[in-house]
Design a protein around this motif. Structure first.
Motif, PDB file in Angstrom:
ATOM      1  N   SER A 130     -12.945  33.160   9.835  1.00 10.17           N
ATOM      2  CA  SER A 130     -13.640  32.830  11.079  1.00 10.17           C
ATOM      3  C   SER A 130     -15.137  32.829  10.792  1.00 10.17           C
ATOM      4  N   GLU A 131     -15.842  31.822  11.297  1.00 13.70           N
ATOM      5  CA  GLU A 131     -17.259  31.669  10.995  1.00 13.70           C
ATOM      6  C   GLU A 131     -18.118  32.011  12.208  1.00 13.70           C
ATOM      7  N   TYR A 132     -19.080  32.881  11.983  1.00 11.93           N
ATOM      8  CA  TYR A 132     -20.040  33.283  13.017  1.00 11.93           C
ATOM      9  C   TYR A 132     -21.448  33.056  12.445  1.00 11.93           C
ATOM     10  N   THR A 133     -22.086  31.982  12.858  1.00 12.89           N
ATOM     11  CA  THR A 133     -23.395  31.652  12.305  1.00 12.89           C
ATOM     12  C   THR A 133     -24.496  32.392  13.048  1.00 12.89           C
ATOM     13  N   LEU A 134     -25.386  32.988  12.269  1.00 15.30           N
ATOM     14  CA  LEU A 134     -26.531  33.687  12.852  1.00 15.30           C
ATOM     15  C   LEU A 134     -27.663  32.695  13.090  1.00 15.30           C
ATOM     16  N   GLU A 138       0.355  36.764   8.513  1.00 17.96           N
ATOM     17  CA  GLU A 138       0.223  37.742   7.452  1.00 17.96           C
ATOM     18  C   GLU A 138      -1.071  37.563   6.657  1.00 17.96           C
ATOM     19  N   ALA A 139      -1.721  36.409   6.757  1.00 14.50           N
ATOM     20  CA  ALA A 139      -2.961  36.164   6.015  1.00 14.50           C
ATOM     21  C   ALA A 139      -4.057  37.084   6.527  1.00 14.50           C
ATOM     22  N   PRO A 140      -4.825  37.705   5.640  1.00 15.15           N
ATOM     23  CA  PRO A 140      -5.935  38.562   6.084  1.00 15.15           C
ATOM     24  C   PRO A 140      -6.931  37.751   6.908  1.00 15.15           C
ATOM     25  N   ARG A 141      -7.445  38.367   7.941  1.00 15.51           N
ATOM     26  CA  ARG A 141      -8.391  37.704   8.830  1.00 15.51           C
ATOM     27  C   ARG A 141      -9.785  38.267   8.565  1.00 15.51           C
ATOM     28  N   VAL A 142     -10.678  37.392   8.149  1.00 19.20           N
ATOM     29  CA  VAL A 142     -12.029  37.813   7.763  1.00 19.20           C
ATOM     30  C   VAL A 142     -13.063  36.993   8.528  1.00 19.20           C
ATOM     31  N   ARG A 174     -22.898  39.359  16.943  1.00 21.72           N
ATOM     32  CA  ARG A 174     -21.847  38.730  16.149  1.00 21.72           C
ATOM     33  C   ARG A 174     -20.866  39.773  15.596  1.00 21.72           C
ATOM     34  N   VAL A 175     -21.382  40.906  15.159  1.00 19.53           N
ATOM     35  CA  VAL A 175     -20.498  41.966  14.641  1.00 19.53           C
ATOM     36  C   VAL A 175     -19.597  42.495  15.752  1.00 19.53           C
ATOM     37  N   LYS A 176     -20.151  42.684  16.934  1.00 24.57           N
ATOM     38  CA  LYS A 176     -19.338  43.143  18.069  1.00 24.57           C
ATOM     39  C   LYS A 176     -18.249  42.138  18.405  1.00 24.57           C
ATOM     40  N   LEU A 177     -18.593  40.853  18.371  1.00 21.40           N
ATOM     41  CA  LEU A 177     -17.621  39.808  18.689  1.00 21.40           C
ATOM     42  C   LEU A 177     -16.499  39.777  17.660  1.00 21.40           C
ATOM     43  N   ALA A 178     -16.850  39.867  16.379  1.00 18.13           N
ATOM     44  CA  ALA A 178     -15.839  39.862  15.321  1.00 18.13           C
ATOM     45  C   ALA A 178     -14.971  41.111  15.389  1.00 18.13           C
ATOM     46  N   SER A 179     -15.587  42.246  15.705  1.00 19.15           N
ATOM     47  CA  SER A 179     -14.835  43.492  15.812  1.00 19.15           C
ATOM     48  C   SER A 179     -13.827  43.420  16.958  1.00 19.15           C
ATOM     49  N   ALA A 180     -14.237  42.823  18.080  1.00 18.91           N
ATOM     50  CA  ALA A 180     -13.332  42.674  19.228  1.00 18.91           C
ATOM     51  C   ALA A 180     -12.158  41.763  18.901  1.00 18.91           C
ATOM     52  N   ALA A 181     -12.373  40.837  17.953  1.00 17.83           N
ATOM     53  CA  ALA A 181     -11.294  39.936  17.534  1.00 17.83           C
ATOM     54  C   ALA A 181     -10.323  40.607  16.570  1.00 17.83           C
ATOM     55  N   GLY A 210     -11.715  42.192   7.960  1.00 18.07           N
ATOM     56  CA  GLY A 210     -12.927  42.392   7.189  1.00 18.07           C
ATOM     57  C   GLY A 210     -14.052  41.505   7.671  1.00 18.07           C
ATOM     58  N   MET A 211     -15.268  41.839   7.260  1.00 17.31           N
ATOM     59  CA  MET A 211     -16.454  41.051   7.594  1.00 17.31           C
ATOM     60  C   MET A 211     -17.287  40.838   6.341  1.00 17.31           C
ATOM     61  N   ILE A 212     -17.708  39.585   6.125  1.00 18.87           N
ATOM     62  CA  ILE A 212     -18.696  39.254   5.105  1.00 18.87           C
ATOM     63  C   ILE A 212     -19.992  38.987   5.852  1.00 18.87           C
ATOM     64  N   LEU A 213     -21.024  39.754   5.529  1.00 21.22           N
ATOM     65  CA  LEU A 213     -22.156  39.888   6.440  1.00 21.22           C
ATOM     66  C   LEU A 213     -23.487  39.705   5.727  1.00 21.22           C
ATOM     67  N   ALA A 214     -24.408  39.003   6.385  1.00 18.83           N
ATOM     68  CA  ALA A 214     -25.802  38.936   5.943  1.00 18.83           C
ATOM     69  C   ALA A 214     -26.660  39.724   6.918  1.00 18.83           C
TER      70      ALA A 214
END
Length: 316
Positions: free
Chosen positions: A76-80, A37-41, A89-96, A100-104
């Motif tokens: 989930s951490e995706y380092t640029l 139930e925890a939001p996945r970001v 990275r956005v495509k990978l997170a979207s597929a997961a 939400g996404m916190i993005l630089a």
């Protein structure tokens, strides 16, 4: 009789163990459901590399991690880095299938990325952008500083102390859209006051030691330079190192952006004359708070949220 009692006791023990296992299983299932139930970001942020001689992104990451823990968000951490683009990275997170996404975003003109972010938002994924404002069309909230205003504030400080005939060396680096925004607003402010002839721009190499040497060579070759201006924390630190090596401070005044302990020492020693600081940890923490509000359906008011900033001078 005693044997029967012993057998019954053994049976009770097995029954008790079975009940304990059943209860443990129920507890485990309940925990798993709570976790689900925890939001996945997904946090898609830069990492510090050899050219970023400060802990800027480490501080932002620290705020994001602490904020996620406080808000009960599954992070989930995706380092640029140089091997992994923001688009990938956005495509990978979207597929997961994150919530939400916190993005630089380093390049606010990347049309492929902007189109992808619009597509992601249309799919219902919330986006919080940190550091560089790329336009409201592409995010649900922005957290950072007003980079245009920051550039103007640094320019206003220079104008107060600049004297006619003094040359201004403006350093340009391939860093981020936020850095470019600061530089452009700074130059616009000076040009509007008829100071464009005093400005010399220097495009620097990407490698740290090369930058230091390029700054040294430029100062040696140019006459009348009184001001060196940097808009990137790493470049500010490298510029201070160049001036310190040459022993020409405070005859040549450095003004710039940065928050590290090392640049603070240069400020105290008057190698740096003015330093614009921002709260990097709070940028990360506030980004998570805004994400939590978005995922809960709360009204966040203004899309832009700004962290604390201060312009420090060597006279303080």
């Amino acid at each position: 009789m005693k044997r029967n009692i012993r057998y019954r006791k053994i049976g009770y023990l097995f029954l008790g163990a079975a009940m304990a296992c059943l209860l443990a299983g129920c507890s485990s299932d309940h925990k798993s459901e709570a976790e689900d139930e925890a939001p996945r970001v997904a946090a898609i942020l830069s990492g510090n590399d050899m050219n970023r001689a400060t802990d800027f992104w480490d501080e932002v990451w620290g705020g994001v991690r602490d904020g996620a823990q406080a808000e009960g968000i599954a992070l989930s951490e995706y380092t640029l880095d140089t091997l992994n683009s923001t688009v990938e990275r956005v495509k990978l997170a979207s597929a997961a299938k994150v919530d939400g996404m916190i993005l630089a975003v380093s390049d606010g003109e990347d049309q492929e990325l902007l189109a992808l972010l619009k597509e992601v938002r249309d799919a219902g994924i919330k986006i919080v952008v940190a550091d560089t404002d790329i336009g409201e069309t592409y995010y649900d909230a922005f957290v950072g500083i007003d980079n245009d205003a920051a550039g103007e504030q640094l320019a206003a400080y220079l104008c107060e102390h600049w004297e006619s005939g003094e040359k201004i060396l403006v350093l340009d680096v391939n860093a981020s859209e936020a850095v470019a925004q600061r530089k452009n607003s700074f130059l616009t402010y000076l040009e509007q006051r008829g100071m464009e002839e005093a400005i010399e721009q220097l495009l620097l190499n990407d490698e740290t030691e090369a930058r230091v040497l390029e700054i040294q060579h430029a100062l040696e070759a140019m006459d009348g330079v009184k001001w060196v201006v940097s808009f990137d924390p790493s470049c500010t630190l490298q510029s201070a190192e160049a001036l310190d090596r040459m022993g020409i401070s405070p005859d040549v005044s450095l003004i710039g952006f940065g928050e590290s302990d090392t640049v603070q020492e240069y400020l105290e020693n008057q190698v740096i004359q003015a330093l614009f600081e921002q709260d990097n940890y709070d940028m990360g923490y506030l980004a998570v708070e805004k994400m939590e509000e978005l995922l809960n359906g709360s009204q966040i008011g203004e899309k832009q949220s700004y962290v604390e900033t201060v312009l420090r001078t060597g006279q303080e």
